[in-house]
Design an enzyme around this catalytic site. Structure first.
Site, PDB file in Angstrom:
ATOM      1  CE  LYS A 211      -8.477   6.171   3.337  1.00 39.58           C
ATOM      2  NZ  LYS A 211      -7.052   5.801   3.437  1.00 39.58           N
TER       3      LYS A 211
ATOM      4  CG  ASP B  28      -5.225   4.294   1.068  1.00 41.28           C
ATOM      5  OD1 ASP B  28      -6.352   4.592   0.629  1.00 41.28           O
ATOM      6  OD2 ASP B  28      -4.990   4.118   2.275  1.00 41.28           O
TER       7      ASP B  28
ATOM      8  CG  ASP C  33     -11.466  17.801  -6.472  1.00 40.80           C
ATOM      9  OD1 ASP C  33     -12.357  18.603  -6.848  1.00 40.80           O
ATOM     10  OD2 ASP C  33     -10.321  18.172  -6.162  1.00 40.80           O
TER      11      ASP C  33
ATOM     12  CB  THR D 283     -12.650   3.217  11.117  1.00 39.85           C
ATOM     13  OG1 THR D 283     -11.323   3.490  10.693  1.00 39.85           O
ATOM     14  CG2 THR D 283     -13.192   2.055  10.331  1.00 39.85           C
TER      15      THR D 283
ATOM     16  CE  LYS E 182      -2.713   1.496   3.635  1.00 37.73           C
ATOM     17  NZ  LYS E 182      -2.956   2.927   3.789  1.00 37.73           N
TER      18      LYS E 182
ATOM     19  NE  ARG F  99       0.011   0.742  13.825  1.00 36.64           N
ATOM     20  CZ  ARG F  99      -0.926   1.512  14.396  1.00 36.64           C
ATOM     21  NH1 ARG F  99      -0.614   2.288  15.415  1.00 36.64           N
ATOM     22  NH2 ARG F  99      -2.149   1.500  13.930  1.00 36.64           N
TER      23      ARG F  99
END
Ligand code: C5P
Length: 242
Positions: free
Chosen positions: A63, A61, A66, A125, A34, A216
């Protein structure tokens, strides 16, 4: 999507050299890398190419959110980069979702590459029912996730990004084959960090997730290779039983 390693995306939220080093270690067990906003703002397409040169399929990624024309143009450039996945915000609306899908396909076709799969973020989230109300969205977050996932698929998106807890609902509601991508993955016994509603790889796959974003638990592990091997084995085992 088939092999377990193609269901796992490494979110190496690190400076590029370190992220590439981690990917290099775990590549036998992780098929997707990613590239998020910080890597892309700092290095641009070079970050994408660097992972591709190491054999990764890239999850870009960004996102995007517009007006349709602007998103279409950005998606076209992403298509030219040959990325496997590109994210947008479903809240941009049907015309914007369509523009992303069409732009990505056009860009990829112009260089003879396969088009990226467009994945739409439903509700971040980090947004609670209260914070949604503060931006004018009445009702519960889950209802908004459901609504926006339907919109994303109507606009031609390949799938959605959601929490593993939402995956179960969407797997039932969305058409078969829709991609459900879930961050918030924590193997049994690993630190939750700042993920409030994490699930194990097996639970996410059981809930219907097709692509797991893992950061992580792999890159901050004392032994990233062993961590990646173990996650891949858990995914393979769960898929085998599904
Ligand atoms: O380190 P960790 O496994 O928590 O990383 C998860 C990755 O997924 C991070 O890159 C994070 O920004 C991203 N993400 C997330 N929750 C979302 C959307 C993206 O954790 N709702």
């Amino acid at each position: 999507m088939s092999a377990a390693k193609d269901r796992i995306a490494l979110a190496a939220d690190l400076p590029l050299a370190q992220a590439l080093s981690v990917y290099g270690q775990v590549a036998p067990f992780v098929g997707v890398a990613k590239v998020g906003l910080s890597l892309f703002v700092e290095h641009g397409p070079a970050a994408v190419v660097a992972f591709q040169e190491r054999g990764a399929r890239v999850f870009l990624d960004l996102k995007l959110h517009d007006i349709p024309n602007t998103v279409g143009l950005a998606a076209e450039r992403a298509g030219q980069l040959g990325v496997a996945y590109l994210t947008i915000h479903a809240a941009g609306g049907l015309a914007m979702i369509r523009a992303a899908v069409e732009g990505a396909a056009k860009g990829a076709a112009s260089v003879g590459k396969a088009p990226p799969q467009i994945l739409a973020v439903t509700v971040l989230t980090s947004m609670s029912d209260e914070s949604l109300a503060s931006v004018g969205v009445a009702g519960r977050a889950l209802e908004q996730v459901d609504r926006l996932a339907g919109l994303a698929l109507s606009g031609g998106a390949a799938g959605v990004v959601c929490s593993p807890r939402e995956a179960q609902l969407l797997r039932v509601k969305l058409r078969a084959g829709a991609v459900i991508c879930t961050p918030g993955i924590r193997p049994e016994g690993s630190a939750a960090d700042d993920q409030a509603r994490a699930e194990t790889p097996a639970a996410a796959i059981h809930a219907g997730a097709s692509l797991l974003v893992v950061g992580r638990p792999i890159y901050a592990s004392a032994d990233p290779l062993a961590a990646a091997r173990s996650i891949e084995a858990e995914v393979a085992l769960t898929l085998g039983r599904a």
